[in-house]
Each structure stands twice: as C-alpha cells, then as structure tokens.
Write a protein that holds these residues in place. Structure first.
Motif, PDB file in Angstrom:
ATOM      1  N   TYR A  83      -8.436  -0.152   6.015  1.00  0.00           N
ATOM      2  CA  TYR A  83      -8.593  -1.530   6.007  1.00  0.00           C
ATOM      3  C   TYR A  83      -7.552  -2.735   6.080  1.00  0.00           C
ATOM      4  O   TYR A  83      -7.633  -3.794   6.012  1.00  0.00           O
ATOM      5  N   ALA A  84      -6.435  -1.886   5.655  1.00  0.00           N
ATOM      6  CA  ALA A  84      -5.364  -2.771   5.674  1.00  0.00           C
ATOM      7  C   ALA A  84      -4.877  -3.437   7.044  1.00  0.00           C
ATOM      8  O   ALA A  84      -4.981  -2.732   7.811  1.00  0.00           O
TER       9      ALA A  84
ATOM     10  N   PRO B  50       3.332   4.287  12.287  1.00  0.00           N
ATOM     11  CA  PRO B  50       1.936   4.206  12.549  1.00  0.00           C
ATOM     12  C   PRO B  50       1.473   3.190  11.832  1.00  0.00           C
ATOM     13  O   PRO B  50       1.964   2.875  10.611  1.00  0.00           O
ATOM     14  N   LYS B  51       0.389   2.350  12.348  1.00  0.00           N
ATOM     15  CA  LYS B  51      -0.150   1.267  11.575  1.00  0.00           C
ATOM     16  C   LYS B  51      -1.403   1.538  10.972  1.00  0.00           C
ATOM     17  O   LYS B  51      -2.501   2.135  11.458  1.00  0.00           O
ATOM     18  N   PRO B  52      -1.698   0.826   9.783  1.00  0.00           N
ATOM     19  CA  PRO B  52      -3.216   0.726   9.343  1.00  0.00           C
ATOM     20  C   PRO B  52      -4.048   0.264  10.520  1.00  0.00           C
ATOM     21  O   PRO B  52      -3.773  -0.568  11.156  1.00  0.00           O
ATOM     22  N   ILE B  53      -5.463   0.693  10.264  1.00  0.00           N
ATOM     23  CA  ILE B  53      -6.355   0.187  11.214  1.00  0.00           C
ATOM     24  C   ILE B  53      -7.284  -0.856  10.881  1.00  0.00           C
ATOM     25  O   ILE B  53      -8.410  -0.770  11.145  1.00  0.00           O
TER      26      ILE B  53
ATOM     27  N   LEU C 239      -4.482   7.048  21.836  1.00  0.00           N
ATOM     28  CA  LEU C 239      -5.420   5.973  22.273  1.00  0.00           C
ATOM     29  C   LEU C 239      -5.103   4.731  22.594  1.00  0.00           C
ATOM     30  O   LEU C 239      -5.719   3.665  22.912  1.00  0.00           O
TER      31      LEU C 239
ATOM     32  N   TRP D 293      -6.237   2.735   2.022  1.00  0.00           N
ATOM     33  CA  TRP D 293      -5.852   1.665   2.573  1.00  0.00           C
ATOM     34  C   TRP D 293      -5.816   1.571   4.223  1.00  0.00           C
ATOM     35  O   TRP D 293      -5.759   0.654   4.888  1.00  0.00           O
ATOM     36  N   VAL D 294      -5.416   2.814   4.474  1.00  0.00           N
ATOM     37  CA  VAL D 294      -5.245   2.948   6.222  1.00  0.00           C
ATOM     38  C   VAL D 294      -6.228   2.544   6.957  1.00  0.00           C
ATOM     39  O   VAL D 294      -6.209   1.925   7.971  1.00  0.00           O
TER      40      VAL D 294
ATOM     41  N   LEU E  39       2.403   6.256   3.970  1.00  0.00           N
ATOM     42  CA  LEU E  39       2.021   7.353   4.490  1.00  0.00           C
ATOM     43  C   LEU E  39       2.858   8.512   4.285  1.00  0.00           C
ATOM     44  O   LEU E  39       3.914   8.722   4.486  1.00  0.00           O
TER      45      LEU E  39
ATOM     46  N   GLY F 183      -8.825  13.283   9.147  1.00  0.00           N
ATOM     47  CA  GLY F 183      -8.549  13.494   7.686  1.00  0.00           C
ATOM     48  C   GLY F 183      -7.379  12.898   7.160  1.00  0.00           C
ATOM     49  O   GLY F 183      -6.456  13.367   6.457  1.00  0.00           O
ATOM     50  N   ILE F 184      -6.779  11.847   7.941  1.00  0.00           N
ATOM     51  CA  ILE F 184      -5.731  10.971   7.645  1.00  0.00           C
ATOM     52  C   ILE F 184      -6.013  10.374   6.096  1.00  0.00           C
ATOM     53  O   ILE F 184      -4.890  10.403   5.178  1.00  0.00           O
TER      54      ILE F 184
ATOM     55  N   LEU G 130      -2.371   9.946  17.104  1.00  0.00           N
ATOM     56  CA  LEU G 130      -3.613   9.294  17.411  1.00  0.00           C
ATOM     57  C   LEU G 130      -3.371   7.894  18.134  1.00  0.00           C
ATOM     58  O   LEU G 130      -3.951   7.701  19.147  1.00  0.00           O
ATOM     59  N   GLN G 131      -2.495   7.172  17.549  1.00  0.00           N
ATOM     60  CA  GLN G 131      -2.302   5.801  17.861  1.00  0.00           C
ATOM     61  C   GLN G 131      -1.590   5.936  19.466  1.00  0.00           C
ATOM     62  O   GLN G 131      -2.182   5.197  20.119  1.00  0.00           O
TER      63      GLN G 131
ATOM     64  N   LEU H  65      -4.657   6.565  -0.092  1.00  0.00           N
ATOM     65  CA  LEU H  65      -4.708   6.452   1.249  1.00  0.00           C
ATOM     66  C   LEU H  65      -5.891   5.702   1.892  1.00  0.00           C
ATOM     67  O   LEU H  65      -5.781   5.435   3.014  1.00  0.00           O
TER      68      LEU H  65
ATOM     69  N   HIS I 256       0.821  -1.195  -0.026  1.00  0.00           N
ATOM     70  CA  HIS I 256       0.098   0.035   0.034  1.00  0.00           C
ATOM     71  C   HIS I 256       0.667   1.174  -0.164  1.00  0.00           C
ATOM     72  O   HIS I 256       0.266   2.379   0.367  1.00  0.00           O
TER      73      HIS I 256
ATOM     74  N   LYS J 261       0.099  12.406  12.098  1.00  0.00           N
ATOM     75  CA  LYS J 261      -1.378  12.744  12.515  1.00  0.00           C
ATOM     76  C   LYS J 261      -1.599  10.975  13.169  1.00  0.00           C
ATOM     77  O   LYS J 261      -2.140  11.079  14.243  1.00  0.00           O
ATOM     78  N   LEU J 262      -1.312  10.311  12.416  1.00  0.00           N
ATOM     79  CA  LEU J 262      -1.879   8.699  12.973  1.00  0.00           C
ATOM     80  C   LEU J 262      -1.122   8.359  13.886  1.00  0.00           C
ATOM     81  O   LEU J 262      -1.610   7.781  14.821  1.00  0.00           O
ATOM     82  N   ALA J 263       0.312   8.660  13.868  1.00  0.00           N
ATOM     83  CA  ALA J 263       1.271   8.256  14.900  1.00  0.00           C
ATOM     84  C   ALA J 263       0.666   8.967  16.521  1.00  0.00           C
ATOM     85  O   ALA J 263       0.567   8.157  17.241  1.00  0.00           O
TER      86      ALA J 263
ATOM     87  N   GLU K 205      -8.632  -7.676  -0.627  1.00  0.00           N
ATOM     88  CA  GLU K 205      -7.302  -7.244  -0.547  1.00  0.00           C
ATOM     89  C   GLU K 205      -6.321  -8.148  -1.092  1.00  0.00           C
ATOM     90  O   GLU K 205      -5.283  -7.686  -1.396  1.00  0.00           O
TER      91      GLU K 205
ATOM     92  N   GLU L 256       0.339  12.865   7.246  1.00  0.00           N
ATOM     93  CA  GLU L 256      -0.437  11.929   7.685  1.00  0.00           C
ATOM     94  C   GLU L 256      -0.092  11.070   8.556  1.00  0.00           C
ATOM     95  O   GLU L 256      -0.718  10.579   9.525  1.00  0.00           O
ATOM     96  N   ALA L 257       1.198  10.488   8.326  1.00  0.00           N
ATOM     97  CA  ALA L 257       1.861   9.473   9.165  1.00  0.00           C
ATOM     98  C   ALA L 257       2.028  10.242  10.723  1.00  0.00           C
ATOM     99  O   ALA L 257       1.879   9.521  11.545  1.00  0.00           O
TER     100      ALA L 257
ATOM    101  N   THR M 219     -11.233   4.600  17.807  1.00  0.00           N
ATOM    102  CA  THR M 219     -10.255   4.697  16.612  1.00  0.00           C
ATOM    103  C   THR M 219     -10.371   4.991  15.245  1.00  0.00           C
ATOM    104  O   THR M 219      -9.856   6.101  14.725  1.00  0.00           O
TER     105      THR M 219
ATOM    106  N   ARG N  92     -12.050   8.608  15.118  1.00  0.00           N
ATOM    107  CA  ARG N  92     -11.001   9.607  15.288  1.00  0.00           C
ATOM    108  C   ARG N  92      -9.862   9.675  13.860  1.00  0.00           C
ATOM    109  O   ARG N  92      -9.490  10.877  13.490  1.00  0.00           O
ATOM    110  N   THR N  93      -9.660   8.507  13.368  1.00  0.00           N
ATOM    111  CA  THR N  93      -8.999   8.314  12.363  1.00  0.00           C
ATOM    112  C   THR N  93      -9.624   9.259  10.982  1.00  0.00           C
ATOM    113  O   THR N  93      -8.996  10.016  10.257  1.00  0.00           O
TER     114      THR N  93
END
Lengths: 104, 378
Positions: free
Chosen positions: B328-329, B338-341, A77, B325-326, A62, B316-317, A73-74, B323, A59, A69-71, B208, A66-67, B308, B311-312
């Motif tokens: 559902y991957a 950071p990991k996809p959710i 939470l 895939w963030v 990021l 606006g990620i 957030l994770q 993007l 995929h 923001k996601l970091a 997928e 965006e990376a 989660t 919030r994701t």
C-alpha cells in the motif's frame, strides 16, 4: 508509521512540546482571546508542531530476497504506456511492396 | 505477454520513457506481425521460463525460433514467468471483448458487411484467428486447446473458475449458457478474501500519514490475508498446473487489449476511433450488434494493476507483517530499486469497487480468513 524507536521518541517529544505550549498560551491568553480575533499563539503552536511534518512515514527496507523477487516481477511486468499512442497520428509510410500491392 | 513483445520491439532501457511515436510504431509492428512469428515468440517465452525440461536446448522449438522475425530478442532465462496474472485475462474478458472481436473476425471472413479491410487489418484478422480462436498457422498456438477441449473460451472459463471461483457475467456469444467443465477443486472463497484484503489495504492507505489519531491500519491482518490468498491461489498451481492455460489466456486477452488500446488499423477500418479502450470497444460492438459490459472502462483501467497486485501476493513478497507496506505504500522520489505497489493497489480498489458496485472502504464485519474449506466440493 515511524521508521524506528528513535523517530517515535522524536515524534512524541515534538508533540509533548507543542501541547505544553498550547496549554501555556491558552491559559495566558484566555482573557485576551475574548477580544483578539487572531491569537498569535496559534501560529507559534503550529511552528512547534513542525518537527512532526519532518517525520515522514517510513517503511524500512525490503530484505534482499524479497527485493530481488519484486524487482524481477516489476521488470517482467513493466510496459510501455499504450495510451500514449493515442497522442500520435499514424505516420507509418507504406513499404514499397505494400505500395505496389495496394496501388497507393 | 503482448506488452512484453512490444517492449522487446521498442528495445529501450526504460520502455515507460518511450515517445508516443515510438509506441505507435512498436504497437503497429506487433499488430501486423506474421501470426507464425507471434506463435514462435510465444513458444520462446515459454521455453525461456520453463527450465529443466528433458533436452531443453535441443528441441525443434529452438530450431524454429532461429527462423523467427523476433529472434534477436535477449535469450537469457527468465527468473520469473514474464507474463501477466490470470486475473488480467479475467477482468479484460469481462468486458466481452473476445466475443465482440469474434463477431468482427466472422464478419470479415464471411462477407463485406463491415467494408473492405485494409492490408493491415487482414493481417490482424489472420493473427487474431491464430492467437484468440485456435487457428493452426502452422502451429496451434501454445497447445491449450485440442479435440478434448476445443473452445478457447471454455478453457479460460474453466481456469477462471478453478483459480477465482468466478464465472464471466455473461453467457455465450448467442446468449446461451456457457458450457465448460466446472472443476470440483475451485477457489470459491477467493472473492471474499480478496475484497477483505482490499478493505484492509484501504484502511492502511487512509492512515498512512496519520501520526496522532486513532490508526485503524493493521499490518498483521494484511499479512495474514495476503498469505492466505497466496495459499489459496498456489493450491491451484501445484507443479505448474494452469501455467500454460494462463499464458494462453493472457496472450489472447493482451492481443485483444492491444487491438483497442489505440486507433489501430482495424479500429480505423471499423470507424471506431475513440479516446479510450472502452469507447473503441463500444463502437466496435455497435458495428457487430453486441454491446460490451457496462463497466468496461473499470475493467480496462485495472487490468495491468490487478495483475501486478496478484503476482506480488503470489510471489510471497509480503513474508511478514513488517513488509505489509509493500502492498500500500507509495514510491517516494528517493526510492531506489523495486518500488512498493501502492499506486497499483489504489487503482484496483477504485476500479474493483466501480465494477462490482461494492463499497470496499467500509466493511461491516471482518471476513473469517481461516477458510476451513479452500476448495469447493461438488
């Protein structure tokens, strides 16, 4: 979903190769397969398809914003798995003041 | 929010690696904390995530914090609100846990029908009255209630209505109609959009690893629905609206979740030990004559995951179709950062379907996401 155009080409090549092999073997062994219970070309075809397996869905990455923001957030939470506490017996001992108060 | 405090008490680089005993001890530490310390912690989190207030660092709140039991926690500003999404409170409150705990507190405060509570349970009752039912101790908790809107449950119902266009599936504790202000500006189209997103995400999850067959996943549609959901939700959050109410709601429901997350002192005193939160709640409900929602297990199972996911989306990620895939991957073993959710999304799809009885994996026709009217008008 392939990662890139190169991988897409690799995938198509692998599939085309496997399909050509399938046609060739199927044609050559059409008569023999009537009497053979386990045509060996099936295994060969699967081997030819092996490169497809190596092409795991990718995929990309990021973008930085965006990376980040996601970091954040994770990190915010993330939590301890409270269900783990189920595996533990309450072994907290009473403090001295609690012992005095409760007489235990 | 309560989970955030447990994490601080654990004080480990990775809270998920804590041992069962450590988690038990930290949970009990929080559960038996002085209510004023919990309120001050709450205020501190609010302070560190609300930047730019006038004379922000010279307030009485800062001075009070120096007296708190938890004052050694890191004091760096939060780049993002470190609490759960309002959806976390909504799904947990849908179990009816708040009304059951209200009866437990009332029984303990008004007599001995539930037996004599232990010291730890008495402390839990003090904190529960403060965090969930608005007792001043000595500060009212985070100011989401007042004489203008005295009932915390009505405040939360109002917030759920505005944010999701949803009410709880039950009435008041005595089975009356809930009385709360139904705001004119409400996201009544939320459910249809959200379920359409879950459907599209399921299509993507199903395909997928599909390399040669017909692939029904549609990243562009996932992106568009997620973007529309973000717009819908953010329209209720302009200039920080509902932020304080959200913090109060997720703290109250986080406290309720902690109460039944393990065989805590109050669970033991009520002889409601069980192997899951839903089971403990059911047994507690039996003690006070109020059954929980029949789908409680599904609600408990998806509470943190739906937070989660939402919030994701709100952050606006997923800023373009590439993007999507963030959402559902699955994270691979080699994933760094950071990991996809995908794990959280799968759980939400499963449990939302279980809780609502809808088949999210098969939609007859796509939902119109243009949403000409975002807000309901009376």
């Amino acid at each position: 979903m392939p990662k890139s155009t190169e991988e897409q080409i690799d995938m198509e090549r692998a599939f085309a190769g496997a399909f050509a092999l399938f046609l060739e073997r199927a044609n050559a062994s059409a008569a023999a397969s009537l009497t053979s219970s386990a045509p060996t070309w099936v295994g060969e075809m699967l081997d030819a398809l092996a490169p497809l397996k190596a092409l795991s869905p990718g995929h990309g990455e990021l973008p930085d914003q965006e990376a980040r923001k996601l970091a954040d957030l994770q990190d915010a939470l993330s939590r301890a798995d409270l269900s783990k506490a189920l595996d533990s017996e309450p072994r907290r001992s009473l403090s001295k003041s609690e012992q005095r108060r409760t007489g235990r | 929010m309560i989970h955030h405090l447990i994490k601080q008490v654990l004080n480990l680089p990775d809270a998920s690696a804590a041992s069962p005993q450590q988690i038990w001890d930290a949970s009990l530490d929080v559960m038996t904390a002085d209510p004023l310390d919990l309120v001050l912690y709450m205020e501190r989190v609010w302070d560190l995530s609300t930047h730019g207030e006038p004379r922000d660092y010279a307030s009485a709140r800062d001075k009070l914090w120096e007296m708190s039991r938890f004052k050694d926690m890191p004091s760096t500003l939060y780049p993002i609100d470190p609490w759960d999404h309002l959806s976390y409170a909504y799904v947990l409150e849908s179990t009816r846990i708040v009304q059951i705990l209200r009866r437990v507190v009332r029984a303990y405060r008004s007599g001995e029908s539930l037996g004599i509570p232990s010291i730890e349970t008495q402390r839990w009752v003090d904190a529960t009255e403060t965090i969930m039912f608005g007792a001043a101790n000595p500060l009212s908790a985070w100011l989401s209630t007042s004489v203008v809107r005295p009932d915390p449950e009505s405040v939360r119902r109002n917030a759920y209505w505005r944010m999701f266009g949803l009410d709880l599936s039950f009435g008041t504790e005595d089975e009356g109609a809930p009385a709360y202000e139904k705001a004119a500006a409400a996201n009544t189209g939320f459910t249809a959009l959200f379920e359409e997103l879950l459907f599209e995400l399921w299509q993507a999850i199903s395909n997928e690893r599909n390399l040669v067959g017909v692939n029904k996943s549609d990243n562009d549609r996932i992106f568009r629905i997620a973007e529309q959901l973000k717009y819908v939700l953010m329209s209720r959050r302009q200039k920080g609206m509902l932020r304080r109410e959200e913090l109060a709601a997720v703290t109250a429901l986080g406290w309720a979740e902690l109460t039944v997350a393990f065989d805590s002192p109050v669970v033991q005193d009520l002889v409601a030990q069980g192997s899951s939160a839903a089971e403990r709640l059911r047994l507690m409900g039996e003690r006070v004559g109020m059954p929980p929602h029949s789908k409680s297990a599904a609600f408990f199972s998806m509470a943190s995951e739906i937070s989660t996911l939402m919030r994701t989306i709100e952050a606006g990620i997923v800023s373009n179709a590439d993007l999507a895939w963030v959402l559902y991957a699955l994270p691979s073993s080699t994933t760094t950062g950071p990991k996809p959710i995908g794990v959280e999304t799968r759980r939400v799809i499963t449990e939302w379907a279980a809780a609502t009885g809808k088949n999210l994996k098969d939609a007859s026709k796509p939902t119109d996401i243009r949403m000409p009217r975002l807000a309901a008008v009376k």
